[in-house]
Design a protein around this motif. Structure first.
Motif, PDB file in Angstrom:
ATOM      1  N   VAL A  49      45.996 -49.500   9.279  1.00 38.75           N
ATOM      2  CA  VAL A  49      46.562 -49.437  10.621  1.00 38.75           C
ATOM      3  C   VAL A  49      45.470 -49.819  11.608  1.00 38.75           C
ATOM      4  O   VAL A  49      44.337 -49.354  11.514  1.00 38.75           O
ATOM      5  N   ILE A  51      44.580 -50.162  15.774  1.00 37.71           N
ATOM      6  CA  ILE A  51      44.995 -49.779  17.124  1.00 37.71           C
ATOM      7  C   ILE A  51      43.863 -50.063  18.097  1.00 37.71           C
ATOM      8  O   ILE A  51      42.721 -49.643  17.882  1.00 37.71           O
ATOM      9  N   MET A  75      49.572 -51.349  15.442  1.00 34.39           N
ATOM     10  CA  MET A  75      50.433 -50.360  16.097  1.00 34.39           C
ATOM     11  C   MET A  75      50.116 -50.282  17.584  1.00 34.39           C
ATOM     12  O   MET A  75      49.068 -50.746  18.043  1.00 34.39           O
ATOM     13  N   ASN A  76      51.020 -49.670  18.298  1.00 37.19           N
ATOM     14  CA  ASN A  76      50.952 -49.548  19.750  1.00 37.19           C
ATOM     15  C   ASN A  76      49.911 -48.509  20.153  1.00 37.19           C
ATOM     16  O   ASN A  76      50.006 -47.353  19.740  1.00 37.19           O
ATOM     17  N   SER A  79      51.372 -45.246  21.535  1.00 34.90           N
ATOM     18  CA  SER A  79      52.266 -44.415  20.727  1.00 34.90           C
ATOM     19  C   SER A  79      51.743 -42.996  20.604  1.00 34.90           C
ATOM     20  O   SER A  79      50.531 -42.783  20.449  1.00 34.90           O
ATOM     21  N   GLU A  83      54.143 -40.216  16.154  1.00 35.44           N
ATOM     22  CA  GLU A  83      54.827 -41.451  15.765  1.00 35.44           C
ATOM     23  C   GLU A  83      53.939 -42.304  14.866  1.00 35.44           C
ATOM     24  O   GLU A  83      54.405 -42.883  13.889  1.00 35.44           O
ATOM     25  N   ILE A  84      52.666 -42.344  15.182  1.00 35.20           N
ATOM     26  CA  ILE A  84      51.721 -43.083  14.339  1.00 35.20           C
ATOM     27  C   ILE A  84      51.696 -42.479  12.935  1.00 35.20           C
ATOM     28  O   ILE A  84      51.760 -43.195  11.922  1.00 35.20           O
ATOM     29  N   LYS A  87      54.890 -43.346  10.950  1.00 37.05           N
ATOM     30  CA  LYS A  87      54.899 -44.712  10.434  1.00 37.05           C
ATOM     31  C   LYS A  87      53.924 -44.874   9.279  1.00 37.05           C
ATOM     32  O   LYS A  87      54.202 -45.605   8.317  1.00 37.05           O
ATOM     33  N   PHE A 138      56.538 -53.046  12.247  1.00 37.83           N
ATOM     34  CA  PHE A 138      57.688 -52.157  12.359  1.00 37.83           C
ATOM     35  C   PHE A 138      58.688 -52.754  13.345  1.00 37.83           C
ATOM     36  O   PHE A 138      58.313 -53.281  14.383  1.00 37.83           O
ATOM     37  N   SER A 140      61.321 -53.134  16.214  1.00 32.88           N
ATOM     38  CA  SER A 140      61.248 -52.531  17.549  1.00 32.88           C
ATOM     39  C   SER A 140      62.617 -52.176  18.082  1.00 32.88           C
ATOM     40  O   SER A 140      62.846 -52.172  19.278  1.00 32.88           O
ATOM     41  N   PHE A 182      51.169 -56.192  18.869  1.00 33.85           N
ATOM     42  CA  PHE A 182      51.586 -55.423  17.691  1.00 33.85           C
ATOM     43  C   PHE A 182      53.066 -55.653  17.393  1.00 33.85           C
ATOM     44  O   PHE A 182      53.644 -54.974  16.556  1.00 33.85           O
TER      45      PHE A 182
END
Length: 459
Positions: A49, A51, A75-76, A79, A83-84, A87, A138, A140, A182
């Motif tokens: 991941v 970020i 990833m965002n 977030s 949520e991270i 996922k 992922f 959206s 992302f």
């Protein structure tokens, strides 16, 4: 095999931002300065991941992580931690690489980015096969559990190829990346530029005035954005009474329906708009208007790109097939067709029309109602800044058609009903909710239908 970036090493400009610019040779040196860090922390086939608050760093690690054998999972940065974590559990990922501006105290196995001043002389990159997973994105979507999509090198390269056949981007062009890196829409600009040897300019955060300044200074001549972004650009340029220079080529606009009224207003100030339709699962575009096509019928998203196969279910759901179509993580579905969740049709001249999302349908009094049909009409009203139509739970109707509007004035239901005289009465909103600020949106600029529905159902 030679990697994408190594095929294009030159002194030609590759990436620029507010306070930096790098040619391909300098960018490759950036990769090498992070090489020892990446080799130390990334195992072969390990999902990583990533970020950051920097698009430049997303661009570096989107190329570097697969080149050392890992799988890139962007990833965002905004977030929530939960949520991270969710996922990461979905894809069984145990490691995060992040920059120092991100707060991730509650997550284990996180590694802060570091680099070296000197470029290592001895390095060895992994070159994955075309069918191996390059990155995981992922979906959206605005409702439901997020789905992880395994995107292969072949998916990315095919998407790049068919996009270029249509758009014919030249070396002298400069594409603006102001979309989240992302999501497929933003990430695809990085991939296409690396593969084709083209250049792009980065805005880490979308600001209408900054984008307009870039357009007017001719630092960029191609942009990707969603309709909400485009609307802000057009509004500002109309207020300032300015038009884009003749060197400006086009804006690729997708993620949601772009109204023909907005397209016309943009054209009137020198912004050529190319509606586009795509998905995370298709690595970006499926259909896009051509820059040289002046015959596109209203409300179409252009013609299918080369190498795209299409079919329709009995309910008119769009089915897509081709080498650019990715697989869902953990799914062994060998079906030829991807069920898009959108319904639409193709006309006799092969133009694709998107009628709406199947899961956005409002079922009221036994009638299926497409909210986009109503939204398009209401959004044309001068005094409406934004409008979204959703179904509010109702004991009698099942769902009650509800217009949620953002406007400076307090809108009455009767005011908008007059504009809907050309559609069936059962589609007319039965209630209206005045929102006192811009409607909630997802990070990619789409309206957050799930959040809006939750808000109105609590009223």
């Amino acid at each position: 095999m030679t990697s994408w970036i190594e095929k294009n090493i030159s002194k030609n400009l590759f990436i620029s931002g507010k306070n930096y610019q790098y040619n391909f040779e300098e960018y490759f040196d950036l990769l090498l300065k992070h090489y020892n860090f990446a080799k130390k922390n990334i195992k072969k086939n390990e999902k990583i991941v990533f970020i950051s608050n920097s698009v430049l760093e997303y661009s570096i690690f989107s190329i570097l992580i697969p080149m050392v054998g890992g799988i890139f999972v962007p990833m965002n940065p905004k977030s929530p931690v939960n949520e991270i974590k969710n996922k990461m559990e979905i894809i069984k990922c145990k490691k995060i690489i992040y920059d120092k501006s991100i707060k991730l105290e509650a997550i284990e196995n996180k590694i802060q980015i570091s680099s070296e001043k000197l470029v290592p002389k001895n390095y060895k990159f992994e070159y994955i096969s075309e069918d191996q997973v390059y990155c995981i994105l992922f979906t959206s979507g605005s409702s439901g559990i997020p789905k992880a999509v395994n995107i292969s090198r072949k998916n990315i390269e095919t998407s790049c190829e068919i996009s270029q056949l249509n758009l014919q981007v030249e070396k002298s062009d400069s594409w603006l990346l102001c979309m989240p890196p992302f999501h497929a829409g933003g990430l695809s600009i990085i991939f296409r530029s690396v593969i084709l040897g083209n250049k792009f300019h980065v805005e880490d955060h979308f600001e209408a005035d900054n984008v307009i300044n870039l357009i007017m200074s001719e630092k960029i001549n191609i942009i990707s954005m969603v309709p909400t972004m485009l609307s802000r650009i057009v509004n500002e340029m109309e207020i300032k009474k300015i038009s884009a220079p003749k060197s400006f080529k086009f804006i690729l606009c997708g993620g949601a329906r772009t109204s023909e009224d907005l397209i016309l207003r943009a054209n009137n100030i020198g912004l050529k708009i190319l509606p586009t339709y795509g998905m995370t699962e298709t690595s970006s575009q499926i259909a896009t208007a051509s820059p040289n096509d002046n015959e596109r019928p209203k409300n179409s998203v252009g013609k299918l790109l080369e190498k795209v196969s299409i079919d329709f279910s009995s309910e008119s759901e769009i089915l897509i097939s081709g080498d650019f179509v990715a697989k869902y993580y953990g799914k062994k579905d060998n079906s030829k067709w991807l069920y898009t969740g959108d319904y639409g049709y193709i006309d006799k001249n092969n133009y694709l029309f998107i009628s709406g999302r199947i899961d956005d349908l409002i079922i009221s009094g036994g009638e299926n109602i497409n909210p986009l049909e109503i939204e398009e009409i209401i959004n044309k009203l001068d005094y409406i800044d934004e409008c979204i139509v959703v179904g509010k739970k109702d004991e009698y109707w099942g769902e009650k058609v509800t217009a949620v509007v953002f406007s400076e004035k307090n809108i009455k239901l009767d005011e908008i009903k007059g504009s809907l005289e050309n559609i069936d009465n059962y589609k007319h909103p039965k209630s209206i909710i005045n929102y006192k600020k811009a409607l909630p949106k997802l990070q990619n600029g789409k309206f957050d239908r799930k959040k809006i529905k939750e808000i109105i159902n609590e009223l």
